[in-house]
Design a protein around this motif. Structure first.
Motif, PDB file in Angstrom:
ATOM      1  N   GLN A   1       0.801  -1.228   0.000  1.00  0.00           N
ATOM      2  CA  GLN A   1       0.000   0.000   0.000  1.00  0.00           C
ATOM      3  C   GLN A   1       0.838   1.283   0.000  1.00  0.00           C
ATOM      4  O   GLN A   1       0.301   2.373  -0.170  1.00  0.00           O
ATOM      5  CB  GLN A   1      -0.991  -0.001   1.177  1.00  0.00           C
ATOM      6  N   ILE A   2       2.156   1.177   0.188  1.00  0.00           N
ATOM      7  CA  ILE A   2       2.967   2.398   0.118  1.00  0.00           C
ATOM      8  C   ILE A   2       3.561   2.590  -1.282  1.00  0.00           C
ATOM      9  O   ILE A   2       4.237   3.579  -1.550  1.00  0.00           O
ATOM     10  CB  ILE A   2       4.107   2.424   1.164  1.00  0.00           C
ATOM     11  N   ILE A   3       3.281   1.643  -2.185  1.00  0.00           N
ATOM     12  CA  ILE A   3       3.858   1.741  -3.526  1.00  0.00           C
ATOM     13  C   ILE A   3       3.454   3.028  -4.268  1.00  0.00           C
ATOM     14  O   ILE A   3       4.304   3.675  -4.868  1.00  0.00           O
ATOM     15  CB  ILE A   3       3.522   0.477  -4.339  1.00  0.00           C
ATOM     16  N   PRO A   4       2.165   3.425  -4.215  1.00  0.00           N
ATOM     17  CA  PRO A   4       1.832   4.668  -4.924  1.00  0.00           C
ATOM     18  C   PRO A   4       2.675   5.847  -4.431  1.00  0.00           C
ATOM     19  O   PRO A   4       3.215   6.588  -5.240  1.00  0.00           O
ATOM     20  CB  PRO A   4       0.341   4.863  -4.606  1.00  0.00           C
ATOM     21  N   ALA A   5       2.803   6.001  -3.115  1.00  0.00           N
ATOM     22  CA  ALA A   5       3.542   7.156  -2.589  1.00  0.00           C
ATOM     23  C   ALA A   5       5.032   7.064  -2.931  1.00  0.00           C
ATOM     24  O   ALA A   5       5.642   8.041  -3.355  1.00  0.00           O
ATOM     25  CB  ALA A   5       3.349   7.260  -1.074  1.00  0.00           C
ATOM     26  N   VAL A   6       5.634   5.881  -2.758  1.00  0.00           N
ATOM     27  CA  VAL A   6       7.083   5.772  -2.916  1.00  0.00           C
ATOM     28  C   VAL A   6       7.482   5.572  -4.378  1.00  0.00           C
ATOM     29  O   VAL A   6       8.223   6.377  -4.944  1.00  0.00           O
ATOM     30  CB  VAL A   6       7.649   4.616  -2.057  1.00  0.00           C
ATOM     31  N   ALA A   7       6.958   4.531  -5.010  1.00  0.00           N
ATOM     32  CA  ALA A   7       7.442   4.183  -6.357  1.00  0.00           C
ATOM     33  C   ALA A   7       6.960   5.180  -7.407  1.00  0.00           C
ATOM     34  O   ALA A   7       7.742   5.651  -8.228  1.00  0.00           O
ATOM     35  CB  ALA A   7       7.008   2.773  -6.713  1.00  0.00           C
TER      36      ALA A   7
ATOM     37  N   TRP B   1      -5.580  -6.434  -4.663  1.00  0.00           N
ATOM     38  CA  TRP B   1      -6.906  -5.809  -4.525  1.00  0.00           C
ATOM     39  C   TRP B   1      -6.776  -4.492  -3.759  1.00  0.00           C
ATOM     40  O   TRP B   1      -7.349  -3.478  -4.135  1.00  0.00           O
ATOM     41  CB  TRP B   1      -7.883  -6.739  -3.796  1.00  0.00           C
ATOM     42  N   GLY B   2      -6.033  -4.531  -2.655  1.00  0.00           N
ATOM     43  CA  GLY B   2      -5.834  -3.317  -1.852  1.00  0.00           C
ATOM     44  C   GLY B   2      -5.173  -2.229  -2.679  1.00  0.00           C
ATOM     45  O   GLY B   2      -5.590  -1.070  -2.660  1.00  0.00           O
ATOM     46  N   LEU B   3      -4.159  -2.621  -3.446  1.00  0.00           N
ATOM     47  CA  LEU B   3      -3.392  -1.651  -4.235  1.00  0.00           C
ATOM     48  C   LEU B   3      -4.253  -1.031  -5.344  1.00  0.00           C
ATOM     49  O   LEU B   3      -4.169   0.174  -5.599  1.00  0.00           O
ATOM     50  CB  LEU B   3      -2.162  -2.330  -4.840  1.00  0.00           C
TER      51      LEU B   3
END
Lengths: 516, 72
Positions: free
Chosen positions: A417-423, A477-479
């Motif tokens: 769930q931190i992929i959008p912010a970080v990547a 799904w969460g992502l």
């Protein structure tokens, strides 16, 4: 109890423990500084980085958890192979950008980057908390691995004495992490990998010979476990589960705090890129180890009375230890078990250091002691590394685990769930920090809810859409929800002219051009 | 060569990195027993084979972009 086996095991264990403490003097640095303690001074070259990143991925996960899933559930357990095949191209593309920008601005964690990129301590806090939370079940998996091996060594005491060896291993790990920081696991990784390669080569040559070749081994595998079941009508069936577990795990791995630690401790991006081409050598090993699950089936170790109590207590997780005991002379079982236990301790150390870096940088210094000295920072990180490991123990004790791999998959649901912010943040500043925060919240809640609805015993959630069933890894799904919410609220917040936050980075920072 | 054509050339090499994704995530392609290899069903040896293949592809992309200028 077999004293030859225990003697060999203990000798190797004591040797790496000494190595762990000696590591403090290796490539001498001032260990009262966080980047020295927690990133090894950012000086590691290709070889050390290889061992360190390999130490992250190839753990009790490889030795115990994946073969256990193959043993119990068959082909689906092989999702770990595509996972560790595609993760490297993924990292190859993205993480050098993180390295450059972190080097330029002295970031130690992914949350540091998020704070600088979006000017948002709150978003950085969410990223840090997620990293710490997700690391705990991953460390828990390592502890389960150690627990299983201790049982296999023959310590079957009742009551508190049963937990004593695990606690000793745990204290030793905590002590050398505390004194030596990242240098300890980096140095021990080298010994660990040697032991692992010896064990793997012996296992994949000797055991198939004993069992009469791979043809015989696969002949003993029940039909239902041999291949993935073909999907029923109007469903993606096990194909969806297999592919999304692989893809979701790859995305998750690269967002874990300890992967960032491994990446940032490399001395330049070339070191990283070259490693991404070399690391798949480990993937081959992982695949061969996964086959141990079938070899355990073929050897029928679960039906041998000597292992009945082990299987009763640890279920499929006992498959590999039982196979080793069954196939090798006592002294070599000692070597193999030492390889597995050390292979679990090293990543546990790296993971707890990474989580400690997060706590210190993005929570303690941000919210409690903005003026703290770098010596205080390093000291707090050392203590935080102990607390994270204690948190992992709670996961071991509280969550039911038929398959140890569920711990790692649970961590993946959160960290994804931190992929959008970080990547995505490495490429674009388009997303609004408020939208990213809300997306994160929705992803976390829904991902956790899905796993809870499966009673924490599985992570593949079958979603029913328009009469079609799509079973997929809850992390994805969460992502997906996370991205939709972040997208919509970025548009809304921008229309409302909500403050965007200051971007401390410049485009050239991501490619090293501004460093000149 | 101008830096923009250099960049374009580099990113087209990078498209190669997509190949392992397609090859290993498209399950119907390899979910079968035959042909076996030394007794190992296709499903397993196919995936095992992709470990070195993917390494080779990554290495090619790495060496094509491995000049000090392309590190950035």
């Amino acid at each position: 109890m077999n004293w030859t086996m225990i003697g060999v095991f203990l000798a190797l264990f004591v040797f790496v423990t000494i190595l762990g403490f000696v590591a403090a003097r290796w490539r001498h640095g001032d260990l009262t500084q966080l980047h020295e303690w927690g990133l090894g001074g950012r000086r590691f070259g290709t070889v050390v980085t290889w061992f360190l990143l390999g130490g992250d991925v190839y753990t009790a996960y490889t030795f115990i958890a994946v073969p256990a899933l193959v043993f119990g559930a068959g082909a689906i357990g092989f999702f770990a192979l595509p996972y560790t095949i595609i993760v490297y191209p993924l990292v190859f593309l993205v993480l050098p950008r993180l390295w450059w920008v972190s080097h330029k601005h002295n970031y130690v964690t992914g949350a540091d980057f998020v704070r600088g990129r979006y000017g948002s301590p709150t978003l950085a806090l969410l990223v840090a908390l997620t990293g710490i939370l997700a690391t705990m079940p991953y460390i828990a998996l390592q502890l389960v691995g150690i627990e299983v091996i201790i049982a296999a060594l023959g310590f079957h005491a009742g009551g508190w004495a049963a937990d004593l060896p695990l606690i000793i291993a745990f204290v030793v790990l905590a002590a050398y992490t505390y004194t030596s920081g990242l240098r300890a696991p980096a140095l021990i990784s080298i010994v660990k990998d040697l032991l692992i390669y010896i064990t793997v080569i012996a296992a994949v040559i000797i055991i198939p010979m004993q069992l009469g070749g791979f043809g015989k081994i696969f002949a003993a595998v029940p039909h239902a476990k041999m291949l993935l079941a073909a999907p029923p009508a109007a469903s993606l069936g096990s194909y969806g589960a297999f592919a999304t577990l692989a893809f979701g795990s790859a995305l998750a791995l690269f967002a874990y705090p300890h992967t960032m630690t491994g990446v940032l401790s490399g001395k330049n991006p070339r070191v990283l890129r070259r490693n991404m081409a070399l690391l798949p050598a480990y993937t081959l090993v992982l695949g061969l180890l996964a086959l141990l699950g079938f070899m355990a089936l073929a050897a029928g170790v679960d039906k041998l009375p000597a292992f009945a109590s082990g299987f009763q207590q640890y279920k499929a997780n006992f498959a590999v230890p039982a196979l080793i005991l069954h196939s090798f002379p006592a002294w070599f079982s000692g070597v193999a078990f030492a390889a597995i236990v050390i292979g679990a301790l090293v990543p546990a150390a790296i993971m707890s250091i990474a989580a400690a870096n997060l706590f210190t940088r993005n929570i303690y210094r941000e919210y409690f002691r903005p003026q703290c000295s770098s010596a205080e920072e390093a000291r707090v990180a050392k203590w935080a590394s102990l607390v994270v490991k204690a948190g992992a123990l709670i996961f071991v004790l509280e969550l039911p685990s038929i398959y140890a791999i569920q711990f790692q998959l649970l961590g993946g649901v959160w960290i994804a769930q931190i992929i959008p912010a970080v990547a995505l943040g490495l490429y674009t500043r388009w997303w609004h920090r408020g939208g990213l925060a809300l997306g994160w919240l929705c992803g976390m809640v829904v991902g956790t809810w899905m796993v809870a609805s499966l009673h924490f015993a599985g992570t593949v959630y079958p979603l029913h859409l328009f009469g079609f069933t799509i079973p997929a890894y809850a992390a994805l799904w969460g992502l997906i929800l996370n991205l939709i919410v972040a997208f919509v609220f970025t548009l809304i917040f921008r229309a409302l002219h909500l403050a965007e936050g200051q971007d401390a980075t410049a485009p050239g920072d991501y490619t090293g051009q501004s460093a000149q | 060569m101008s830096s923009s054509t250099n960049g374009k050339k580099r990113s087209s090499w990078r498209l190669l990195l997509l190949v392992p994704f397609i090859a290993t995530l498209w399950v119907p392609f390899y979910n079968r027993v035959e042909p076996t290899f030394i007794g190992i069903p296709f499903f397993y040896w196919y995936l095992l084979l992709w470990a070195p293949l993917s390494a080779l592809i990554t290495w090619i992309v790495f060496s094509r972009s491995d000049s000090p200028d392309n590190d950035r």
